[in-house]
Every structure is written in C-alpha cells, then in structure tokens.
Design a protein around this motif. Structure first.
Motif, PDB file in Angstrom:
ATOM      1  N   TYR A 138     159.740  15.947 -41.610  1.00 52.42           N
ATOM      2  CA  TYR A 138     160.994  15.680 -42.316  1.00 52.42           C
ATOM      3  C   TYR A 138     160.805  16.084 -43.779  1.00 52.42           C
ATOM      4  N   SER A 139     161.886  16.295 -44.500  1.00 48.61           N
ATOM      5  CA  SER A 139     161.807  16.965 -45.800  1.00 48.61           C
ATOM      6  C   SER A 139     161.572  16.033 -46.975  1.00 48.61           C
ATOM      7  N   ASP A 140     162.039  14.784 -46.914  1.00 47.48           N
ATOM      8  CA  ASP A 140     162.014  13.935 -48.105  1.00 47.48           C
ATOM      9  C   ASP A 140     160.813  12.985 -48.134  1.00 47.48           C
ATOM     10  N   PHE A 141     159.660  13.474 -47.665  1.00 47.62           N
ATOM     11  CA  PHE A 141     158.449  12.649 -47.739  1.00 47.62           C
ATOM     12  C   PHE A 141     158.019  12.485 -49.188  1.00 47.62           C
ATOM     13  N   GLU A 142     157.298  11.404 -49.473  1.00 48.30           N
ATOM     14  CA  GLU A 142     156.814  11.149 -50.823  1.00 48.30           C
ATOM     15  C   GLU A 142     155.305  10.958 -50.824  1.00 48.30           C
ATOM     16  N   ILE A 143     154.706  11.252 -51.966  1.00 47.98           N
ATOM     17  CA  ILE A 143     153.273  11.072 -52.203  1.00 47.98           C
ATOM     18  C   ILE A 143     153.102   9.922 -53.195  1.00 47.98           C
ATOM     19  N   LEU A 144     152.238   8.985 -52.875  1.00 50.02           N
ATOM     20  CA  LEU A 144     151.975   7.854 -53.764  1.00 50.02           C
ATOM     21  C   LEU A 144     150.474   7.596 -53.752  1.00 50.02           C
ATOM     22  N   LEU A 145     149.852   7.651 -54.915  1.00 50.54           N
ATOM     23  CA  LEU A 145     148.405   7.462 -54.991  1.00 50.54           C
ATOM     24  C   LEU A 145     148.035   6.004 -54.740  1.00 50.54           C
ATOM     25  N   HIS A 146     146.840   5.813 -54.159  1.00 48.31           N
ATOM     26  CA  HIS A 146     146.316   4.456 -53.942  1.00 48.31           C
ATOM     27  C   HIS A 146     144.819   4.452 -54.208  1.00 48.31           C
ATOM     28  N   SER A 147     144.207   3.295 -54.099  1.00 46.69           N
ATOM     29  CA  SER A 147     142.785   3.127 -54.438  1.00 46.69           C
ATOM     30  C   SER A 147     141.889   3.128 -53.206  1.00 46.69           C
ATOM     31  N   GLY A 148     142.169   4.003 -52.258  1.00 42.39           N
ATOM     32  CA  GLY A 148     141.386   4.073 -51.026  1.00 42.39           C
ATOM     33  C   GLY A 148     142.168   3.490 -49.868  1.00 42.39           C
ATOM     34  N   ASN A 149     141.788   3.853 -48.641  1.00 42.05           N
ATOM     35  CA  ASN A 149     142.597   3.496 -47.478  1.00 42.05           C
ATOM     36  C   ASN A 149     142.621   2.006 -47.153  1.00 42.05           C
ATOM     37  N   THR A 150     141.594   1.262 -47.577  1.00 39.96           N
ATOM     38  CA  THR A 150     141.657  -0.190 -47.359  1.00 39.96           C
ATOM     39  C   THR A 150     142.741  -0.806 -48.235  1.00 39.96           C
ATOM     40  N   ASP A 151     142.807  -0.359 -49.486  1.00 39.34           N
ATOM     41  CA  ASP A 151     143.887  -0.784 -50.377  1.00 39.34           C
ATOM     42  C   ASP A 151     145.237  -0.382 -49.786  1.00 39.34           C
ATOM     43  N   ALA A 152     145.304   0.827 -49.248  1.00 39.88           N
ATOM     44  CA  ALA A 152     146.563   1.323 -48.695  1.00 39.88           C
ATOM     45  C   ALA A 152     147.004   0.502 -47.484  1.00 39.88           C
ATOM     46  N   TRP A 153     146.068   0.208 -46.584  1.00 41.13           N
ATOM     47  CA  TRP A 153     146.405  -0.572 -45.391  1.00 41.13           C
ATOM     48  C   TRP A 153     146.866  -1.975 -45.789  1.00 41.13           C
ATOM     49  N   ASN A 154     146.247  -2.549 -46.813  1.00 39.73           N
ATOM     50  CA  ASN A 154     146.671  -3.849 -47.312  1.00 39.73           C
ATOM     51  C   ASN A 154     148.143  -3.799 -47.729  1.00 39.73           C
ATOM     52  N   LYS A 155     148.534  -2.727 -48.389  1.00 39.55           N
ATOM     53  CA  LYS A 155     149.918  -2.615 -48.853  1.00 39.55           C
ATOM     54  C   LYS A 155     150.880  -2.377 -47.692  1.00 39.55           C
ATOM     55  N   VAL A 156     150.442  -1.654 -46.680  1.00 35.55           N
ATOM     56  CA  VAL A 156     151.279  -1.459 -45.498  1.00 35.55           C
ATOM     57  C   VAL A 156     151.550  -2.799 -44.818  1.00 35.55           C
ATOM     58  N   VAL A 157     150.488  -3.579 -44.609  1.00 40.57           N
ATOM     59  CA  VAL A 157     150.644  -4.902 -43.985  1.00 40.57           C
ATOM     60  C   VAL A 157     151.592  -5.765 -44.802  1.00 40.57           C
ATOM     61  N   ASN A 158     151.478  -5.676 -46.118  1.00 40.12           N
ATOM     62  CA  ASN A 158     152.257  -6.559 -46.976  1.00 40.12           C
ATOM     63  C   ASN A 158     153.687  -6.121 -47.201  1.00 40.12           C
ATOM     64  N   ILE A 159     154.076  -4.971 -46.679  1.00 45.43           N
ATOM     65  CA  ILE A 159     155.513  -4.645 -46.688  1.00 45.43           C
ATOM     66  C   ILE A 159     156.130  -4.752 -45.290  1.00 45.43           C
ATOM     67  N   LEU A 160     155.293  -4.748 -44.240  1.00 41.06           N
ATOM     68  CA  LEU A 160     155.847  -4.700 -42.881  1.00 41.06           C
ATOM     69  C   LEU A 160     155.620  -5.960 -42.054  1.00 41.06           C
ATOM     70  N   CYS A 161     154.576  -6.716 -42.315  1.00 36.01           N
ATOM     71  CA  CYS A 161     154.181  -7.795 -41.402  1.00 36.01           C
ATOM     72  C   CYS A 161     154.543  -9.173 -41.937  1.00 36.01           C
ATOM     73  N   GLU A 162     155.128  -9.973 -41.075  1.00 40.16           N
ATOM     74  CA  GLU A 162     155.347 -11.386 -41.369  1.00 40.16           C
ATOM     75  C   GLU A 162     154.131 -12.176 -40.885  1.00 40.16           C
ATOM     76  N   PHE A 163     153.997 -13.416 -41.360  1.00 35.41           N
ATOM     77  CA  PHE A 163     152.950 -14.287 -40.855  1.00 35.41           C
ATOM     78  C   PHE A 163     153.128 -14.466 -39.344  1.00 35.41           C
ATOM     79  N   GLY A 164     152.031 -14.307 -38.609  1.00 40.16           N
ATOM     80  CA  GLY A 164     152.056 -14.524 -37.167  1.00 40.16           C
ATOM     81  C   GLY A 164     152.465 -13.320 -36.348  1.00 40.16           C
ATOM     82  N   ASP A 165     152.743 -12.185 -36.989  1.00 40.98           N
ATOM     83  CA  ASP A 165     153.124 -10.984 -36.236  1.00 40.98           C
ATOM     84  C   ASP A 165     151.969 -10.486 -35.368  1.00 40.98           C
ATOM     85  N   TYR A 166     152.337  -9.787 -34.301  1.00 43.54           N
ATOM     86  CA  TYR A 166     151.369  -9.067 -33.478  1.00 43.54           C
ATOM     87  C   TYR A 166     151.327  -7.610 -33.941  1.00 43.54           C
ATOM     88  N   ILE A 167     150.105  -7.040 -33.983  1.00 44.10           N
ATOM     89  CA  ILE A 167     149.903  -5.666 -34.434  1.00 44.10           C
ATOM     90  C   ILE A 167     149.180  -4.896 -33.337  1.00 44.10           C
TER      91      ILE A 167
END
Length: 534
Positions: free
Chosen positions: A126-155
């Motif tokens: 898709y055309s409107d992808f964005e690039i956002l720098l982070h401090s390594g993939n563990t930091d990145a995964w932490n941010k993914v969890v914290n925008i998508l997951c509620e307490f008690g969710d299944y992953i």
C-alpha cells in the motif's frame, strides 16, 4: 526502483486499545515545531545550549560496503567520515542537532534513506506507509502491545517464542495462543483451525486480533517461512481481521540450503575442511544489489494491501545491537498512535546513534548498503556451515523415520546399524543465527529412572533437562534450554504450554564463536551425549 502499492491502508482503528485511544499529543512538541520558524526568538523551550556540549567533532573509520567479512585480515581500504558540531553548506548532519532534543520521529534524513530502502527492497503493498524510528525491536514490540492489547487479551504466537516478547505482556495478564511450527515456520492450517474453532474452544472470550511472529531465521528454531505460507497466513489474517506483527531482525540473513559434506563437490569438500569459506550459489561475489534483493523471500509487508502488518526492522543484527536503533514500517494510524506514546516514554532513539548510522548509510549509498548486507549474509552462511559440518563430524546423521526434521543424530560410528539410538534431530537453518535440536529421552536409563520417581512425565522431563544442562555446563559448553521459549498461556509466567512428552529442546548459536571454538564446543557436547545415552 520497485513502486510501492498504489492503494492506501484501510481503517483499522477498531484494533486500538483504550490506553492508546486516550493519548494526546505532547504540548512540548508543539513548542519545538514553532521554534524552527524563520526569525523566531525562543524563550520557551528548555533546550540545553549546544555550545556547552563537550563534543566538538566525531570521526569514524568504517568498512567499505564490499568488504569481504569472511576474511581474517583487517580491511585495507576503510571509509572515513566526520560529524562536525555545527552545520555547513556541505554538511547538515551535526552534533548540535544529534545531541539536542528533537522530534520523536527521529532524524528526517535517516528516515528518508530508510523509506527509499523500504520502497525498493520491501515493496509495501500500500502507498501511505510510514517510517518511525525506535530503539530496537524489543522497544518496538513493547509499543505495539501498548497500542493494541488490553489487559487479559490473548495473543497468537509460535509454539516456541522469544522469551522477552512474552515477559513484556505477561504482567498485563495477556496469554499466548501457541500455533504449531515446523522447519518452514508457522503452519497456516494450524492457525486457521485455532481461529475457526475459537468460540467453541474458548466460549465467551474475545478472539485474538494480534499475531506475533519471527518469519526468517526464527529465534529459537531457525525456521524460515516460505512465500507460499506467508501468502496463506496473510489471507487468514484478512479473513479473521488479525494484525500481523512481523518482527524480522534476521531478514537479511537468508541462506542457501545446507549441503552435507558427503554430498558436496570435490572443491566444496576441500574448502569445507579449512578456514576457506564455501562458495555457495548466490554468494555476494556473484550478486549485485538487485540480484541480492531478488534472492530474498518477500516480506509480509510486500503482501499487505490493507495496512494490517506492523513491520519491526532493526540495525541490531546488521550494524550492531549497541546502536539501539531500528524502525517501524506501518500504516499512518498506527504510526501516529505509536508516536504519541513515544513522546511521553522513550522519545527519539539516541541522537548519536542516529547521526552515526545516518552518516554511514549515506556514505555507502543504497546500493552500498545492499552490498554490505549481501556480504554479511555470506559470512553467516559460512558460520552456519561450520556448525552443521561439526555436528556431522561428531555424530552420525541419518535420514529420519517419521520425524519432520532433516536428520537424526546418533552416536558416531553407529549410523549404519539398525539399532542406532537417536540422540536428537535437527533441521538445517536457512536463515538467522541458530540451530535447534530436539532430544529424544526414552532410550536413556537416567530418564526412565526419573520417570519412576517423579509424579508425572512432565516433571521427569524437566528434572532430566536440568541435570543434563548442568552436565553440559560442567563440560564447559553452554546451550540455551528450549524451555525458555515455551509460550505463557495463563496468568503469570509459570503457567506455560504443556511440554511434549519425552523430548526436550536446546538452541545452539553459530553467530559469535570462532570456528575453532565451535569445534571444541561441539566435541564437548558430543562427549556429554555419549555419557548420558550409554
């Protein structure tokens, strides 16, 4: 340059959690925005004065992108560059900017380089992808969890999953849903079965909406997803409205298939017995940048026409983990919400790291960076071959019967006997840094004795695994226990997926030690196996 997709990402805002939806922009960032207007005199921002920074200039000497990384000799033609304190007409990358507060997006120049690289190499769907720098993939995964997951969710996770990725969401009461994998990665049919039967298996519980996976050189198993499986998994995720987190630190370390020494040509066998690296088809000496790109299995991002893939890229495995630098590739909605969280947590990654990596990549250029990655792939391919050769030298490898792995290892000198006792099986990795071995315990007398005195097979397996691991350590060879990668399926880190009966796993890394150290380590490992199976 291959064009990015022409469609835009669809609206996936219903995946955002309550925490993410409640975040607002940091007002301090508005101040920084206005500070850069022409003629503005700022008495607002609490920015330290750059004349008081103690760094006047940083000079670096780096490898040329075509450096043969398999050579033991120091490269003779390094590239040198410097980063001055203040900007000039010829140099915009400065220490005054790198050491100052800045946008949580990170360096605009570095992000622009990455965007061009992503468009060319990853070809997002898709055309409107964005690039956002982070401090390594563990930091990145932490941010993914914290925008998508509620307490008690299944992953949704692979049945062997990187421990830190789980430890991060375990305190939220989240639970893993293990999906079976094999040497070709996550099995699409298994994923579809879990989702199709969710309401019957977990009545009244919200179906998972996030899949976390490591598609290339999987940590810990070394498995690499085929393109056909990626297409099938993406199709399933569209059908069930799943967001895919593509954690892909080993993407550029994709290897040609391993060939046993007994099946190699005479020239390949000669080089395998020395420190001279084997020349595989598709080695960097035969490839230009585009040919290297064409040799890579396409990413989930390239298949994504809806914006439901959040790709985590990092420089940790290609330029050094101490840089603590990587980047998201995702749709604008997710990028904006991650940015809001970044503003009030980590802010931008280290400015010094950004400045150094920016200067390095601009010095190399797009094609130079690809040549570097191609040479890096060749170096790790050689290391993979070293380890697999040494395993073959210290054990007899036989074709498995009713085992999905490539080979079964038995005691040296017993491979041709009908009563050969299997020690472990393995698949030869096609990417990454790891060999994953599966040990078969029923033929060991110590295990049978433990089963008699233990309340369950699982307790006996764990007890045997601990004793065996400690014996390896006494022999001065360290492997990573496979139990570390068992998915957390309940509240608390101790409620994990039940283990397969009568087997255990270990992970071996071929990324760090020298060939001689690997040789000694595998010999010591073979000694321990022989003691425990006789």
């Amino acid at each position: 340059m291959a064009p990015a997709g022409t469609t835009k990402a669809i609206d996936l805002s219903h995946h955002l959690n309550r925490l993410s939806l409640s975040r607002v922009a940091s007002p301090l960032k508005d101040i920084i925005k206005y500070m850069h207007e022409p003629g503005m005199i700022s008495l607002a921002g609490g920015l330290p004065n750059p004349t008081l920074f103690p760094f006047g200039e940083i000079k670096a000497k780096v490898y040329a992108p075509e450096t043969d990384l398999r050579s033991s000799e120091e490269p003779s033609s390094p590239i040198e560059f410097s980063i001055p304190k203040n900007a000039s007409s010829s140099h915009k990358n400065t220490l005054s900017a790198a050491l100052q507060y800045g946008s949580s997006y990170g360096s605009a120049s570095l992000s622009s380089f990455i965007r061009e690289f992503t468009s060319h190499v990853m070809t997002p769907g898709y055309s409107d992808f964005e690039i956002l720098l982070h401090s390594g993939n563990t930091d990145a995964w932490n941010k993914v969890v914290n925008i998508l997951c509620e307490f008690g969710d299944y992953i949704l996770v692979e049945e062997h999953t990187y421990p830190s990725s789980q430890a991060l969401w375990a305190p939220m009461g989240c639970k893993g849903v293990p999906i079976p994998i094999d040497k070709d990665g996550l099995i699409p049919e298994a994923l579809e079965l879990v989702l199709k039967n969710w309401d019957q298996t977990f009545p009244g519980i919200k179906r998972p909406h996030l899949l976390y996976l490591v598609p290339v050189g999987h940590n810990p198993t070394g498995a690499t997803l085929t393109l056909e499986r990626k297409k099938a998994i993406y199709k399933i995720c569209v059908e069930y409205d799943i967001i895919i987190c593509e954690d892909d630190p080993y993407y550029f370390l994709q290897f040609p298939p391993y060939v046993l020494q007994s099946q190699r040509t005479q020239e390949e066998s000669r080089t395998a017995s020395s420190d001279i690296p084997i020349e595989h088809p598709n080695s960097s000496s035969e490839l230009d940048g585009q040919a290297y790109v064409d040799s890579l299995i396409p990413t989930f991002l390239s298949l994504d026409v809806q914006g439901r893939v959040i790709r985590l890229d990092t420089f940790s495995k290609t330029l050094g983990p101490g840089n603590r630098l990587g980047y998201f590739v995702c749709n604008p909605l997710f990028a904006e919400r991650i940015l809001r969280a970044t503003e009030v947590t980590t802010q931008a990654p280290s400015g010094l790291s950004q400045a150094l990596i920016e200067e390095l990549l601009i010095s190399w250029g797009q094609d130079g960076y690809l040549r570097w990655l191609s040479g890096l792939r060749d170096s790790y391919t050689t290391r993979r071959d070293w380890m697999c050769d040494l395993i073959a030298k210290n054990f007899d490898l036989v074709s498995p019967a009713n085992i999905v792995d490539d080979v079964v290892a038995v005691q040296k000198g017993h491979g041709s006997t009908k009563d050969a006792v299997p020690y472990f099986s393995l698949s030869f990795p096609k990417g990454g840094m790891f060999v994953w071995i599966k040990l078969y315990l029923p033929s060991t007398s110590t295990y049978q004795n433990m089963k008699v005195t233990s309340p369950s097979n699982e307790k006996a397996t764990a007890k045997w695994a601990e004793a065996f691991w400690m014996d390896l350590i006494k022999e001065k060879v360290l492997l990573t226990p496979g139990s570390y990668y068992t998915p957390i399926i309940g509240n608390g880190i101790n409620e994990r997926m039940p283990q397969e009966s009568d087997v255990i796993f270990f992970r071996l890394a071929f990324s760090f030690e020298t060939r001689e150290e690997m040789k000694v380590g595998i010999e010591r490992m073979a000694n321990v196996f022989e003691r425990w199976w006789t």
